[in-house]
Design a protein around this motif. Structure first.
Motif, PDB file in Angstrom:
ATOM      1  N   LEU A   1       2.508  16.410 -14.891  1.00 44.75           N
ATOM      2  CA  LEU A   1       2.559  17.840 -15.166  1.00 44.75           C
ATOM      3  C   LEU A   1       3.504  18.157 -16.324  1.00 44.75           C
ATOM      4  N   ASN A   2       4.376  17.204 -16.661  1.00 40.59           N
ATOM      5  CA  ASN A   2       5.370  17.441 -17.701  1.00 40.59           C
ATOM      6  C   ASN A   2       5.479  16.240 -18.638  1.00 40.59           C
ATOM      7  N   ILE A   3       4.358  15.676 -18.996  1.00 44.96           N
ATOM      8  CA  ILE A   3       4.331  14.464 -19.813  1.00 44.96           C
ATOM      9  C   ILE A   3       5.047  14.622 -21.160  1.00 44.96           C
ATOM     10  N   PRO A   4       4.854  15.699 -21.913  1.00 51.74           N
ATOM     11  CA  PRO A   4       5.528  15.766 -23.220  1.00 51.74           C
ATOM     12  C   PRO A   4       7.051  15.634 -23.133  1.00 51.74           C
ATOM     13  N   GLU A   5       7.675  16.393 -22.260  1.00 49.62           N
ATOM     14  CA  GLU A   5       9.129  16.330 -22.141  1.00 49.62           C
ATOM     15  C   GLU A   5       9.592  14.981 -21.603  1.00 49.62           C
ATOM     16  N   LEU A   6       8.918  14.486 -20.574  1.00 49.92           N
ATOM     17  CA  LEU A   6       9.321  13.220 -19.982  1.00 49.92           C
ATOM     18  C   LEU A   6       9.090  12.055 -20.931  1.00 49.92           C
ATOM     19  N   SER A   7       8.050  12.126 -21.725  1.00 52.43           N
ATOM     20  CA  SER A   7       7.794  11.073 -22.715  1.00 52.43           C
ATOM     21  C   SER A   7       8.913  11.017 -23.737  1.00 52.43           C
TER      22      SER A   7
ATOM     23  N   GLU B   1       0.838  -1.204   0.000  1.00 47.57           N
ATOM     24  CA  GLU B   1       0.000   0.000   0.000  1.00 47.57           C
ATOM     25  C   GLU B   1       0.872   1.252   0.000  1.00 47.57           C
ATOM     26  N   ASN B   2       1.961   1.231   0.761  1.00 48.32           N
ATOM     27  CA  ASN B   2       2.875   2.370   0.801  1.00 48.32           C
ATOM     28  C   ASN B   2       3.524   2.593  -0.569  1.00 48.32           C
ATOM     29  N   GLN B   3       3.889   1.516  -1.250  1.00 50.83           N
ATOM     30  CA  GLN B   3       4.468   1.647  -2.586  1.00 50.83           C
ATOM     31  C   GLN B   3       3.451   2.244  -3.554  1.00 50.83           C
ATOM     32  N   GLU B   4       2.211   1.834  -3.429  1.00 52.80           N
ATOM     33  CA  GLU B   4       1.158   2.386  -4.284  1.00 52.80           C
ATOM     34  C   GLU B   4       1.022   3.894  -4.068  1.00 52.80           C
ATOM     35  N   VAL B   5       1.074   4.331  -2.820  1.00 56.16           N
ATOM     36  CA  VAL B   5       0.985   5.759  -2.502  1.00 56.16           C
ATOM     37  C   VAL B   5       2.151   6.513  -3.142  1.00 56.16           C
ATOM     38  N   LEU B   6       3.359   5.959  -3.049  1.00 59.62           N
ATOM     39  CA  LEU B   6       4.538   6.622  -3.623  1.00 59.62           C
ATOM     40  C   LEU B   6       4.450   6.721  -5.136  1.00 59.62           C
ATOM     41  N   VAL B   7       3.987   5.664  -5.788  1.00 63.37           N
ATOM     42  CA  VAL B   7       3.838   5.688  -7.242  1.00 63.37           C
ATOM     43  C   VAL B   7       2.806   6.733  -7.644  1.00 63.37           C
ATOM     44  N   LYS B   8       1.674   6.760  -6.950  1.00 64.19           N
ATOM     45  CA  LYS B   8       0.634   7.738  -7.279  1.00 64.19           C
ATOM     46  C   LYS B   8       1.105   9.164  -7.028  1.00 64.19           C
ATOM     47  N   GLU B   9       1.816   9.368  -5.923  1.00 62.18           N
ATOM     48  CA  GLU B   9       2.323  10.702  -5.596  1.00 62.18           C
ATOM     49  C   GLU B   9       3.298  11.188  -6.668  1.00 62.18           C
ATOM     50  N   SER B  10       4.201  10.321  -7.079  1.00 61.54           N
ATOM     51  CA  SER B  10       5.167  10.729  -8.098  1.00 61.54           C
ATOM     52  C   SER B  10       4.493  10.890  -9.447  1.00 61.54           C
ATOM     53  N   TRP B  11       3.484  10.078  -9.742  1.00 53.51           N
ATOM     54  CA  TRP B  11       2.763  10.217 -11.006  1.00 53.51           C
ATOM     55  C   TRP B  11       2.091  11.580 -11.093  1.00 53.51           C
TER      56      TRP B  11
ATOM     57  N   ALA C   1      15.678   2.908 -17.832  1.00 54.27           N
ATOM     58  CA  ALA C   1      15.251   4.156 -18.476  1.00 54.27           C
ATOM     59  C   ALA C   1      14.055   4.760 -17.748  1.00 54.27           C
ATOM     60  N   LEU C   2      13.123   3.915 -17.368  1.00 46.83           N
ATOM     61  CA  LEU C   2      11.935   4.386 -16.651  1.00 46.83           C
ATOM     62  C   LEU C   2      12.328   5.004 -15.312  1.00 46.83           C
ATOM     63  N   LEU C   3      13.160   4.297 -14.546  1.00 44.55           N
ATOM     64  CA  LEU C   3      13.548   4.793 -13.227  1.00 44.55           C
ATOM     65  C   LEU C   3      14.327   6.106 -13.326  1.00 44.55           C
ATOM     66  N   ARG C   4      15.211   6.218 -14.304  1.00 42.93           N
ATOM     67  CA  ARG C   4      15.957   7.472 -14.491  1.00 42.93           C
ATOM     68  C   ARG C   4      15.018   8.617 -14.848  1.00 42.93           C
ATOM     69  N   THR C   5      14.070   8.333 -15.732  1.00 39.49           N
ATOM     70  CA  THR C   5      13.123   9.367 -16.156  1.00 39.49           C
ATOM     71  C   THR C   5      12.280   9.842 -14.984  1.00 39.49           C
ATOM     72  N   ILE C   6      11.807   8.903 -14.182  1.00 39.54           N
ATOM     73  CA  ILE C   6      10.994   9.268 -13.020  1.00 39.54           C
ATOM     74  C   ILE C   6      11.824  10.060 -12.017  1.00 39.54           C
ATOM     75  N   LYS C   7      13.048   9.607 -11.766  1.00 44.49           N
ATOM     76  CA  LYS C   7      13.924  10.307 -10.822  1.00 44.49           C
ATOM     77  C   LYS C   7      14.143  11.753 -11.254  1.00 44.49           C
ATOM     78  N   GLU C   8      14.421  11.956 -12.534  1.00 41.58           N
ATOM     79  CA  GLU C   8      14.608  13.320 -13.045  1.00 41.58           C
ATOM     80  C   GLU C   8      13.305  14.106 -12.992  1.00 41.58           C
ATOM     81  N   GLY C   9      12.208  13.424 -13.287  1.00 42.10           N
ATOM     82  CA  GLY C   9      10.915  14.102 -13.352  1.00 42.10           C
ATOM     83  C   GLY C   9      10.390  14.580 -12.015  1.00 42.10           C
ATOM     84  N   VAL C  10      10.646  13.809 -10.952  1.00 42.79           N
ATOM     85  CA  VAL C  10      10.119  14.202  -9.636  1.00 42.79           C
ATOM     86  C   VAL C  10      11.112  15.027  -8.829  1.00 42.79           C
ATOM     87  N   GLY C  11      12.350  15.076  -9.299  1.00 43.46           N
ATOM     88  CA  GLY C  11      13.349  15.922  -8.647  1.00 43.46           C
ATOM     89  C   GLY C  11      13.556  15.613  -7.176  1.00 43.46           C
ATOM     90  N   LYS C  12      13.403  16.633  -6.333  1.00 45.53           N
ATOM     91  CA  LYS C  12      13.678  16.508  -4.897  1.00 45.53           C
ATOM     92  C   LYS C  12      12.725  15.554  -4.178  1.00 45.53           C
TER      93      LYS C  12
END
Length: 106
Positions: free
Chosen positions: A20-26, A5-15, A64-75
């Motif tokens: 907010l920046n889907i075009p660039e991140l895509s 459940e905690n992992q689900e919350v983290l995924v939703k929070e980061s999503w 690639a996915l993990l790097r993109t998410i890490k860059e996308g959510v920043g801090k």
């Protein structure tokens, strides 16, 4: 290990941040050799098998996915968030691989 459940919350929070920046991140994601995403694992298994996807490709896409998410959510990024996305991806990849084996007749 299942998707908690905690992992689900983290995924939703980061999503919420990522969308907010889907075009660039895509573009960033696809530029890192990532392919198609549709709705069912059966369809994905068939598409992946047809396109010659093999097990090592799943790890490249995951990275690639993990790097993109890490860059996308920043801090907001944390090891727990990375683990949550990793688990979510692993479960999806396992379902796709199972369908690929079924389509292949193994």
């Amino acid at each position: 290990m299942g998707f908690t459940e905690n992992q689900e919350v983290l995924v939703k929070e980061s999503w919420d941040i990522l969308k907010l920046n889907i075009p660039e991140l895509s573009l960033r994601f696809f530029a890192t050799e990532v392919t198609v995403a549709h709705t069912t694992s059966k369809y994905l298994g068939s598409v992946h098998l047809k396109n010659g996807v093999i097990d090592p490709h799943f790890e490249v896409v995951k990275e690639a996915l993990l790097r993109t998410i890490k860059e996308g959510v920043g801090k907001k990024w944390s090891e727990d968030m990375g683990s949550a996305w990793s688990e979510a991806y692993d479960q999806l990849a396992a379902a796709i691989k199972a369908e690929m084996k079924e389509d292949k007749g193994c």
